[in-house]
Every structure is written in structure tokens, then in C-alpha cells.
Design an enzyme around this catalytic site. Structure first.
Site, PDB file in Angstrom:
ATOM      1  N   HIS A  32       0.862  -1.226  -0.006  1.00  0.00           N
ATOM      2  CA  HIS A  32      -0.081   0.122   0.011  1.00  0.00           C
ATOM      3  C   HIS A  32       0.843   1.386  -0.180  1.00  0.00           C
ATOM      4  O   HIS A  32       0.507   2.212  -0.810  1.00  0.00           O
ATOM      5  CB  HIS A  32      -0.899  -0.050   1.261  1.00  0.00           C
ATOM      6  N   SER A 143      -2.996  -7.545   2.645  1.00  0.00           N
ATOM      7  CA  SER A 143      -3.252  -7.704   4.163  1.00  0.00           C
ATOM      8  C   SER A 143      -3.822  -9.152   4.818  1.00  0.00           C
ATOM      9  O   SER A 143      -3.453  -9.466   5.793  1.00  0.00           O
ATOM     10  CB  SER A 143      -4.453  -6.825   4.382  1.00  0.00           C
TER      11      SER A 143
END
Ligand code: PNS
Length: 181
Positions: A32, A143
Site C-alpha cells: 500500500h 493484508s
């Protein structure tokens, strides 16, 4: 070819644009951060927007995710972090942004991202979706995988910033304590 005059000073136009980088960020990973840094080099302002994403069962609260994001993006001047409920496109309009930035890791991401981009264009034709390729080092990172590795006792130091690794450890320990009661 007819029609619009193209502004050849496109670099200055882009520098004036406000981009929204949406996601669940549960938790933020180096993948990210890579996309956020790339977006911040291209657009004048980047709003990292955390979605509660009710379709998924999150590990961290929205507030915890925002706190981690703020900490790990504090070195990037033109980035700020926020949260939104409801349709992404309504949030983008409310912030008077022009662009949605999404990261693409691999071809497998593309189909779903294309569907969302086209649907968002249908809802708000004035907003463009821009895809940025995640750095090759992070193309396997998500994630979900980070949470699974951490939950099974693996090291995640190379996948998330230290502050996130510590928060993951704390959160998983607390969950385990609740389970053991
Ligand atoms: O990190 P994620 O889970 O891939 O992020 C997905 C997210 C939050 C960007 C997407 O689910 C989203 O835009 N949610 C907001 C609700 C919405 O606008 N849905 C319609 C999309 S076409």
C-alpha cells in the site's frame, strides 16, 4: 479527429489534481505504501481513504487503521488520511477530487478492479480511475496474507512497517487472551 483541445501542460494539470486512494488497509502493508508514494509523486494531493468494507470481517477498527496509516505516511507531505462510509464515488465528489488511484499487483487483480472502475465511471463519469503497478517486490503481498502469517506465528517484518507489526502482535495476543478465557 474532432473535438477537445488537449492541454499539453499536462504535468502541471496533474499536479493540481486531488486523488483518492481507497482501501480497507486492514492493516496497511509495504505494498500500500508503495502505491501511496507513487500517487503522491504524481498528484498534487492524495487522500488515503479507509473504507469499513462491511463485506469483510476486519481485524482493526477504522480508527486503528487510520492511526497506523497516518504514522507510516507521515514522511509524505501531500498525503492525508480519512475514512468514508457508503459509496466511494460520493466520497470522492464530497472531497472535490478528480481521480481514484488503485494499485494493481497482478493480472488476477485486474478483472475485479476493471469492474469497479467501470461501475464508478458509470456513477460519476467526471472521475477517472488510475491504476498504478505495485513494485514487483510487493506483487505477492496482501493484508490477508500478512494477517495469516502473523496469526500463525510467522515474521512479518519485511511485509509491514515495524509499528504495524507491533500492533498486529498486540491485537492477535489480545484476541487469543479473549479466546482462552
Ligand atoms: O482494500 P480493498 O478491500 O480492496 O478496497 C475495496 C474498496 C474499499 C476500495 C471498495 O470496496 C469500495 O470502493 N468500497 C466502497 C463502496 C462502493 O463504492 N462500492 C461500489 C464500488 S463499484
Amino acid at each position: 479527429m474532432g473535438g477537445a483541445v488537449v492541454d499539453t501542460h499536462s504535468s502541471s494539470l496533474i499536479a493540481m489534481m486531488r486523488a483518492v486512494c481507497p482501501g480497507s488497509f486492514d492493516p496497511v502493508t509495504y505494498g500500500h505504501i508503495d502505491v501511496i508514494e507513487r500517487a503522491a509523486r504524481v498528484f498534487g494531493e492524495v487522500i488515503v481513504a479507509v473504507s469499513p468494507n462491511l463485506g469483510k470481517q476486519p481485524l482493526f477498527s477504522v480508527e486503528e487503521r487510520i492511526d497506523m496509516l497516518r504514522e507510516v505516511t507521515s514522511h509524505i507531505q501531500n498525503v492525508r488520511t480519512d475514512a468514508f462510509d457508503g459509496l466511494l464515488i460520493d466520497y470522492v465528489r464530497s472531497r472535490e477530487a478528480n481521480v481514484i488511484v488503485k494499485g494493481l499487483r497482478a493480472v488476477s487483480d485486474f478483472e475485479f478492479e476493471l469492474q469497479m472502475a467501470l461501475m464508478n465511471r458509470n456513477l460519476a463519469p467526471e472521475v477517472e480511475t488510475v491504476f498504478m503497478m505495485t513494485g514487483a517486490d510487493y506483487s505477492y503481498l496482501s493484508s490477508s496474507i500478512v494477517k495469516e502469517i502473523a496469526a500463525l506465528g510467522g515474521r512479518v517484518d519485511s511485509l509491514v512497517p515495524r509499528v504495524v507489526a507491533i500492533k498486529l502482535e498486540e491485537k492477535l495476543r489480545k484476541l487469543q487472551e479473549v479466546k482462552n478465557k
